[in-house]
Design a protein around this motif. Structure first.
Motif, PDB file in Angstrom:
ATOM      1  N   LEU A 168       1.281   2.553  -2.538  1.00 33.69           N
ATOM      2  CA  LEU A 168       2.430   2.236  -1.703  1.00 33.69           C
ATOM      3  C   LEU A 168       2.881   0.861  -2.170  1.00 33.69           C
ATOM      4  O   LEU A 168       2.150  -0.122  -2.022  1.00 33.69           O
ATOM      5  CB  LEU A 168       2.072   2.198  -0.220  1.00 33.69           C
ATOM      6  N   ASP A 169       4.066   0.784  -2.769  1.00 33.24           N
ATOM      7  CA  ASP A 169       4.589  -0.459  -3.307  1.00 33.24           C
ATOM      8  C   ASP A 169       5.545  -1.070  -2.288  1.00 33.24           C
ATOM      9  O   ASP A 169       6.368  -0.365  -1.704  1.00 33.24           O
ATOM     10  CB  ASP A 169       5.311  -0.181  -4.627  1.00 33.24           C
ATOM     11  N   VAL A 170       5.424  -2.388  -2.065  1.00 35.12           N
ATOM     12  CA  VAL A 170       6.180  -3.058  -1.005  1.00 35.12           C
ATOM     13  C   VAL A 170       6.860  -4.308  -1.547  1.00 35.12           C
ATOM     14  O   VAL A 170       6.241  -5.101  -2.257  1.00 35.12           O
ATOM     15  CB  VAL A 170       5.246  -3.456   0.169  1.00 35.12           C
ATOM     16  N   ALA A 171       8.144  -4.469  -1.186  1.00 39.25           N
ATOM     17  CA  ALA A 171       8.915  -5.666  -1.525  1.00 39.25           C
ATOM     18  C   ALA A 171       9.457  -6.274  -0.238  1.00 39.25           C
ATOM     19  O   ALA A 171       9.920  -5.546   0.645  1.00 39.25           O
ATOM     20  CB  ALA A 171      10.064  -5.295  -2.461  1.00 39.25           C
ATOM     21  N   VAL A 172       9.396  -7.604  -0.134  1.00 38.21           N
ATOM     22  CA  VAL A 172       9.904  -8.336   1.033  1.00 38.21           C
ATOM     23  C   VAL A 172      10.909  -9.369   0.544  1.00 38.21           C
ATOM     24  O   VAL A 172      10.585 -10.207  -0.302  1.00 38.21           O
ATOM     25  CB  VAL A 172       8.767  -9.050   1.802  1.00 38.21           C
ATOM     26  N   SER A 221      -0.629  -1.242  -1.868  1.00 37.40           N
ATOM     27  CA  SER A 221      -1.923  -0.713  -1.448  1.00 37.40           C
ATOM     28  C   SER A 221      -2.215   0.503  -2.322  1.00 37.40           C
ATOM     29  O   SER A 221      -1.322   1.301  -2.621  1.00 37.40           O
ATOM     30  CB  SER A 221      -1.917  -0.333   0.035  1.00 37.40           C
ATOM     31  N   VAL A 222      -3.460   0.615  -2.726  1.00 34.39           N
ATOM     32  CA  VAL A 222      -3.865   1.685  -3.630  1.00 34.39           C
ATOM     33  C   VAL A 222      -4.317   2.882  -2.796  1.00 34.39           C
ATOM     34  O   VAL A 222      -5.216   2.769  -1.964  1.00 34.39           O
ATOM     35  CB  VAL A 222      -4.972   1.203  -4.590  1.00 34.39           C
ATOM     36  N   LEU A 223      -3.696   4.031  -3.037  1.00 35.00           N
ATOM     37  CA  LEU A 223      -3.930   5.231  -2.240  1.00 35.00           C
ATOM     38  C   LEU A 223      -4.829   6.257  -2.910  1.00 35.00           C
ATOM     39  O   LEU A 223      -5.211   7.243  -2.283  1.00 35.00           O
ATOM     40  CB  LEU A 223      -2.578   5.877  -1.877  1.00 35.00           C
ATOM     41  N   GLU A 224      -5.176   6.038  -4.178  1.00 33.72           N
ATOM     42  CA  GLU A 224      -6.081   6.938  -4.917  1.00 33.72           C
ATOM     43  C   GLU A 224      -7.005   6.119  -5.804  1.00 33.72           C
ATOM     44  O   GLU A 224      -6.596   5.069  -6.326  1.00 33.72           O
ATOM     45  CB  GLU A 224      -5.294   7.898  -5.818  1.00 33.72           C
ATOM     46  N   LEU A 267       6.458  -8.740  10.034  1.00 40.05           N
ATOM     47  CA  LEU A 267       6.935  -7.832   8.992  1.00 40.05           C
ATOM     48  C   LEU A 267       6.657  -6.376   9.357  1.00 40.05           C
ATOM     49  O   LEU A 267       7.430  -5.494   9.013  1.00 40.05           O
ATOM     50  CB  LEU A 267       6.294  -8.176   7.640  1.00 40.05           C
ATOM     51  N   GLY A 268       5.534  -6.116  10.019  1.00 40.16           N
ATOM     52  CA  GLY A 268       5.211  -4.765  10.486  1.00 40.16           C
ATOM     53  C   GLY A 268       5.088  -3.723   9.390  1.00 40.16           C
ATOM     54  O   GLY A 268       5.560  -2.596   9.539  1.00 40.16           O
ATOM     55  N   ILE A 269       4.442  -4.064   8.296  1.00 43.03           N
ATOM     56  CA  ILE A 269       4.303  -3.138   7.165  1.00 43.03           C
ATOM     57  C   ILE A 269       3.165  -2.158   7.427  1.00 43.03           C
ATOM     58  O   ILE A 269       2.052  -2.562   7.749  1.00 43.03           O
ATOM     59  CB  ILE A 269       4.045  -3.904   5.854  1.00 43.03           C
ATOM     60  N   ASP A 270       3.443  -0.875   7.282  1.00 43.87           N
ATOM     61  CA  ASP A 270       2.415   0.170   7.342  1.00 43.87           C
ATOM     62  C   ASP A 270       1.946   0.417   5.910  1.00 43.87           C
ATOM     63  O   ASP A 270       2.669   0.992   5.100  1.00 43.87           O
ATOM     64  CB  ASP A 270       2.985   1.452   7.949  1.00 43.87           C
ATOM     65  N   TRP A 271       0.742  -0.014   5.608  1.00 41.39           N
ATOM     66  CA  TRP A 271       0.205   0.080   4.249  1.00 41.39           C
ATOM     67  C   TRP A 271      -0.398   1.445   3.926  1.00 41.39           C
ATOM     68  O   TRP A 271      -0.941   1.656   2.844  1.00 41.39           O
ATOM     69  CB  TRP A 271      -0.822  -1.025   4.021  1.00 41.39           C
ATOM     70  N   MET A 272      -0.336   2.377   4.866  1.00 45.98           N
ATOM     71  CA  MET A 272      -0.837   3.749   4.688  1.00 45.98           C
ATOM     72  C   MET A 272      -2.343   3.801   4.434  1.00 45.98           C
ATOM     73  O   MET A 272      -2.835   4.712   3.776  1.00 45.98           O
ATOM     74  CB  MET A 272      -0.060   4.483   3.593  1.00 45.98           C
TER      75      MET A 272
END
Length: 177
Positions: free
Chosen positions: A82-86, A122-125, A153-158
């Protein structure tokens, strides 16, 4: 190459054209001329980075300050994140907002993160390989970051909280405010 705008100003999803047959596949991971035409951004990448991680690793949210700020083009060679940019640019319409997308070796999508953004994933695998291009060299003294679990920010990192593995540096990052 298909370029899609995100809700964040100057942040784009890049979907490459994939040519496949019984032998496998081929695609351009980056083409400066096409990128510039489709985004109206002139980018010269100077450094390529690669990271290997297993499920649960969370890297970020990182950025470089001042003249050492970096734009990044992020893709996953193998696995899934899951890639995130702020957006940290006060003058931007999307200041303080974040965007997230699943990047994987399977979907081959990429995320362009402009200068002035914090970035993390976040790494999912297990056995995931992330590769990204930067338009500026890394400068240790200009490094900074935001804590991954910033409530504002409330980021859901899965990932479940107990699954998350952070570096010591990332455990001590500041909040957005």
């Amino acid at each position: 190459m298909i370029v899609t705008k995100t809700d964040l100003e100057d942040c784009f999803i890049i979907k490459p054209q994939i040519f496949g047959d019984e032998r496998g596949y081929f695609f351009e991971t980056f083409n400066k001329e096409k990128f510039q035409k489709l985004t109206n951004l002139e980018i010269v990448f100077l450094q390529d980075n690669e990271a290997f991680s297993n499920k649960g690793i969370l890297r970020g949210l990182h950025f470089q300050k001042g003249k050492f700020a970096q734009a990044k083009l992020v893709r996953v060679v193998k696995g899934k994140v899951l890639d995130v940019a702020v957006d940290l640019r006060p003058e931007s319409k999307s200041f303080g907002k974040h965007f997230s997308i699943i990047l994987s070796g399977e979907n081959k999508n990429q995320l362009f993160v402009p200068r002035g953004f914090a970035h993390g994933y976040s790494v999912l695998e297990d056995n995931t390989i992330v590769s990204y291009k930067c338009d500026n060299y890394y400068q240790p003294d200009a490094e900074d970051g935001l804590i991954y679990n910033d409530e504002g920010l409330g980021i859901d990192w899965m990932l479940k909280e107990e699954e998350i593995v952070l570096s010591e540096k990332d455990k001590n990052l500041k909040t957005f405010n």
